[in-house]
Design an enzyme around this catalytic site. Structure first.
Site, PDB file in Angstrom:
ATOM      1  N   ASP A 172     -20.556  -4.683  47.034  1.00 13.82           N
ATOM      2  CA  ASP A 172     -19.215  -4.340  47.503  1.00 13.82           C
ATOM      3  C   ASP A 172     -19.241  -4.240  49.023  1.00 13.82           C
ATOM      4  O   ASP A 172     -20.269  -3.912  49.617  1.00 13.82           O
ATOM      5  CB  ASP A 172     -18.775  -3.006  46.915  1.00 13.82           C
ATOM      6  CG  ASP A 172     -18.345  -3.155  45.467  1.00 13.82           C
ATOM      7  OD1 ASP A 172     -17.791  -4.210  45.120  1.00 13.82           O
ATOM      8  OD2 ASP A 172     -18.583  -2.217  44.689  1.00 13.82           O
TER       9      ASP A 172
ATOM     10  N   GLU B  78       1.169  -1.192  44.260  1.00 13.46           N
ATOM     11  CA  GLU B  78       2.236  -2.180  44.080  1.00 13.46           C
ATOM     12  C   GLU B  78       2.835  -2.600  45.431  1.00 13.46           C
ATOM     13  O   GLU B  78       3.019  -3.799  45.704  1.00 13.46           O
ATOM     14  CB  GLU B  78       3.337  -1.610  43.183  1.00 13.46           C
ATOM     15  CG  GLU B  78       2.931  -1.414  41.725  1.00 13.46           C
ATOM     16  CD  GLU B  78       2.038  -0.202  41.527  1.00 13.46           C
ATOM     17  OE1 GLU B  78       1.246  -0.210  40.561  1.00 13.46           O
ATOM     18  OE2 GLU B  78       2.113   0.729  42.363  1.00 13.46           O
ATOM     19  N   THR B  79       3.142  -1.615  46.302  1.00 11.05           N
ATOM     20  CA  THR B  79       3.776  -1.943  47.583  1.00 11.05           C
ATOM     21  C   THR B  79       2.749  -2.315  48.652  1.00 11.05           C
ATOM     22  O   THR B  79       3.057  -3.068  49.567  1.00 11.05           O
ATOM     23  CB  THR B  79       4.594  -0.752  48.095  1.00 11.05           C
ATOM     24  OG1 THR B  79       3.730   0.369  48.330  1.00 11.05           O
ATOM     25  CG2 THR B  79       5.649  -0.347  47.067  1.00 11.05           C
TER      26      THR B  79
ATOM     27  N   ASP C 137     -19.980   2.366  40.874  1.00  9.83           N
ATOM     28  CA  ASP C 137     -19.850   3.784  40.554  1.00  9.83           C
ATOM     29  C   ASP C 137     -18.607   4.127  39.755  1.00  9.83           C
ATOM     30  O   ASP C 137     -18.486   5.235  39.251  1.00  9.83           O
ATOM     31  CB  ASP C 137     -19.865   4.629  41.834  1.00  9.83           C
ATOM     32  CG  ASP C 137     -18.730   4.255  42.786  1.00  9.83           C
ATOM     33  OD1 ASP C 137     -17.939   3.353  42.445  1.00  9.83           O
ATOM     34  OD2 ASP C 137     -18.652   4.869  43.859  1.00  9.83           O
TER      35      ASP C 137
END
Length: 668
Positions: free
Chosen positions: A298, A369-370, A504
């Protein structure tokens, strides 16, 4: 975490080595079991020779003694490695104590022993109290002292609703109040499993170890057939030889050195992982780490520190720096995220005392979402967010000058946040996520190992490319979702590659379960820890790089000592075979390159060296051979030069020195 010093383990390891002479236990190691059979036969022949005064009693007795010592030394190597694991398990047991738990009931709460809690129960922990068992935080946030488990004195934050919601029994709450759901029944807690995992006696053989064991058994059978046919050849030639010498020849030719050290090498690999605060659920996990081809990482928190900082405010054409700074400050005034606090701090510095009266602010939090946040005030609506989110919000493309700024920030590895007031674009905030120091060098080491690295991130491709370039990552996968990561692992595995990753969160669990090497964070969710085949007590995602190096070291140690063991047999061949036949075939004197004193001293010297080399190599087997990130060809050359050639030359010198000592003692 401290481990018991090896020096205090010698006596119990020796006692265990004697117990392991039981044939019912030793048969699991066929090579050493054959040595035990030879030891018994030689002992019986020695007793018979001493009773009948045949003149071979002393020779047979000495050979029998050193054969038994060979077994003891081999058992001692495995016992010492096991006792190191048991000592670590005992250290963990001392951290476990019986505590009372405040179990939540329908009528309130009740005090019960922590051991009575079952999976699904709820309990409450107040400041200063110990957490009675493993669980997931359902409500609250707390500062927790995990030093009893991780050895790290600094407290950590655990909170509900995130990927750091898991708590471990035996740790202590320093501040805060949490409501926890039990995730493990008694005897199945993380601490219980850790104790079982670090006890070497419970270690199962890995596939590589099984394959090597089969090879050693095959070599043993070959030499058994060879030695077994020698009496027939001697009889055909009208000659005879002592059964003691034949047994000595067999023991010296079969790969006793690596067979005796093989279990210790595997146990020590898990021990080295544990010293790095990594709990490996099996020896297979450690070994596979040494064979991986691809490492998924990551970006946030692994390659970069994760807390992006605002470093620059870039106004759009026609917008003053003060107007942009005020918009940034108002949009971030009630933003509690690290990025929001950073933007507020930079904005206040830019305004430098020209701050006007603060209007009433109604925060607009960030949502997936925004993908933007901000605030509504009496002055207007302020928003900040990504390029595409802001274009969707304002209803038209960004101005060209702003687009150029956004692209420039993304290409440099930063994160651009577009800022608006009443849907008018005012400028861009440059957020920068700093790459952790030392990572480019570590990734270069992995590259030399033949391991490719891929960064997985939700960032846009431009930002991902810049971060990957700065960190020295081989490739990147941008705008990735959890299901994309799982699909990527499966795709690479279908190509025959072994994949490692760390994670994690609950959403990482499917990918962790799919990966060949899966390092779960101790601070993470229970689902992640169950899915992984390793758990990092320090919760450091970059630890996966260290795990790979530990796996490489284990494989290299096993390969080097196997090379050394097989090479040893060549030298012992030149010691014993001439001693057996030179009296009958003087021409074989040319093989007596060591110029040993007599057949008796030659055979005895070889047997003594064969026994002593095992304890001499125990420290190397337990410590492991230092790993250097070089290519496979260079590694093969190094092994052949040091452990192959060294394995041939050392016995010549060692056997000759022992022969000189025996000659001095008149044992010829």
């Amino acid at each position: 975490m401290k481990t018991t010093q090896t020096t205090s383990l010698h006596l119990p390891a020796i006692r265990q080595a004697v117990v392991m002479l039981n044939p019912l236990r030793l048969w699991r190691n066929p090579v050493m079991f054959l040595v035990e059979v030879g030891s018994l036969l030689t002992t019986l022949m020695a007793l018979d020779a001493l009773i009948r005064h045949t003149g071979e009693g002393l020779f047979a007795s000495v050979i029998a003694l050193w054969l038994w010592l060979t077994l003891l030394f081999a058992n001692y190597a495995e016992s010492l490695a096991e006792f190191q694991g048991k000592a670590q398990a005992e250290t963990l047991r001392t951290t476990r104590s019986e505590v009372m738990a405040r179990r939540i009931t329908e009528d309130g709460s009740e005090e019960v022993p922590g051991a009575s809690l079952r999976k699904g129960d709820l309990f409450l922990v107040l400041p200063g109290e110990f957490i009675p068992t493993d669980g997931e935080i359902l409500e609250g946030v707390a500062s927790i002292d995990e030093s009893a488990i991780t050895g790290e004195s600094a407290p950590v934050i655990r909170e509900a609703g995130g990927d750091r919601s898991g708590v471990t029994g035996g740790t202590r709450v320093l501040a805060g109040e949490i409501r926890v759901a039990v995730t493990s029944n008694p005897g199945e807690t993380f601490l219980d499993r850790m104790i079982g995992l670090v006890e070497g006696a419970k270690r199962k053989k890995s596939p590589n170890e099984v394959a090597l064991s089969i090879l050693l058994i095959g070599l043993t059978l070959i030499f058994l057939v060879v030695v077994g046919t020698l009496p027939a050849f001697f009889s055909y030639a009208g000659l005879s030889t002592s059964p003691t010498v034949l047994i000595a020849l067999l023991v010296c030719l079969i790969p006793t050195t690596i067979a005796g050290l093989l279990p210790a090498i595997g146990i020590a690999g898990i021990d080295r992982a544990f010293k790095a605060n990594v709990i490996a659920k099996s020896g297979k996990a450690v070994e596979v780490a040494g064979d991986i081809d691809l490492l998924l990482l990551d970006k946030t928190g692994t390659i970069t520190f994760g807390n992006r900082q605002a470093v620059q405010l870039l106004p759009a054409e026609g917008t003053s720096p003060e107007a942009l700074a005020r918009a940034c400050a108002l949009s971030s005034l009630k933003d509690a995220t690290p990025e929001g606090k950073s933007i507020l701090e930079l904005s206040m510095v830019a305004l430098s005392g020209s701050w006007q009266e603060t209007p009433e602010v109604e925060p607009v939090p960030f949502t997936p979402e925004t993908r933007m946040s901000g605030a509504d005030t009496s002055e207007g609506s302020y928003r900040k967010g990504s390029e595409d989110a802001m274009e969707a919000y304002i209803g038209h493309p960004l101005p060209l000058d702003v687009k150029r700024v956004v692209s420039g920030i993304a290409e440099s590895g930063g994160t651009p946040l577009v800022v608006s007031r009443n849907k008018e674009v005012l400028g861009v905030v440059h957020l920068k996520d700093v790459v952790k120091p030392g990572l480019p060098e570590r990734f270069a080491r992995l590259r030399k190992m033949g391991v490719s690295t891929v960064m997985v991130t939700g960032d846009n491709p431009l930002t991902a490319r810049a971060i990957a370039r700065e960190a020295g990552i081989d490739d990147f996968f941008a705008q990735a979702r959890p299901e994309d990561k799982l699909a990527l692992i499966k795709k690479e595995q279908d190509k025959g590659r072994l994949v490692a990753m760390s994670g994690d969160g609950t959403n990482d669990a499917p990918s962790l379960a799919q990966a060949d090497v899966a390092l779960a964070m101790n601070s993470g969710t229970q689902a992640a820890k169950e899915a992984g085949n390793m758990v990092d007590l320090d919760s450091d995602p970059t630890k996966i790089i260290e795990v790979v190096e530990i796996g490489k070291q284990l494989l290299i140690t096993r390969g080097a000592l196997t090379t050394f063991s097989v090479a040893n047999d060549v030298a012992k061949y030149f010691a014993i075979l001439p001693a057996m036949m030179v009296a009958h075939y003087p021409a074989l004197q040319v093989l007596n390159v060591m110029k040993l004193t007599s057949p008796v001293s030659a055979v005895t010297s070889a047997i003594i060296f064969n026994a002593l080399i095992i304890p001499a190599l125990i420290p190397l087997a337990l410590r492991g051979i230092r790993y250097r990130p070089v290519g496979a060809a260079a590694l093969l050359r190094r092994n052949l030069l040091i452990y192959g050639l060294g394995g041939i030359l050392l016995p010549f010198a060692g056997i000759k020195l022992i022969d000189m000592g025996l000659t001095f003692l008149h044992f010829t």
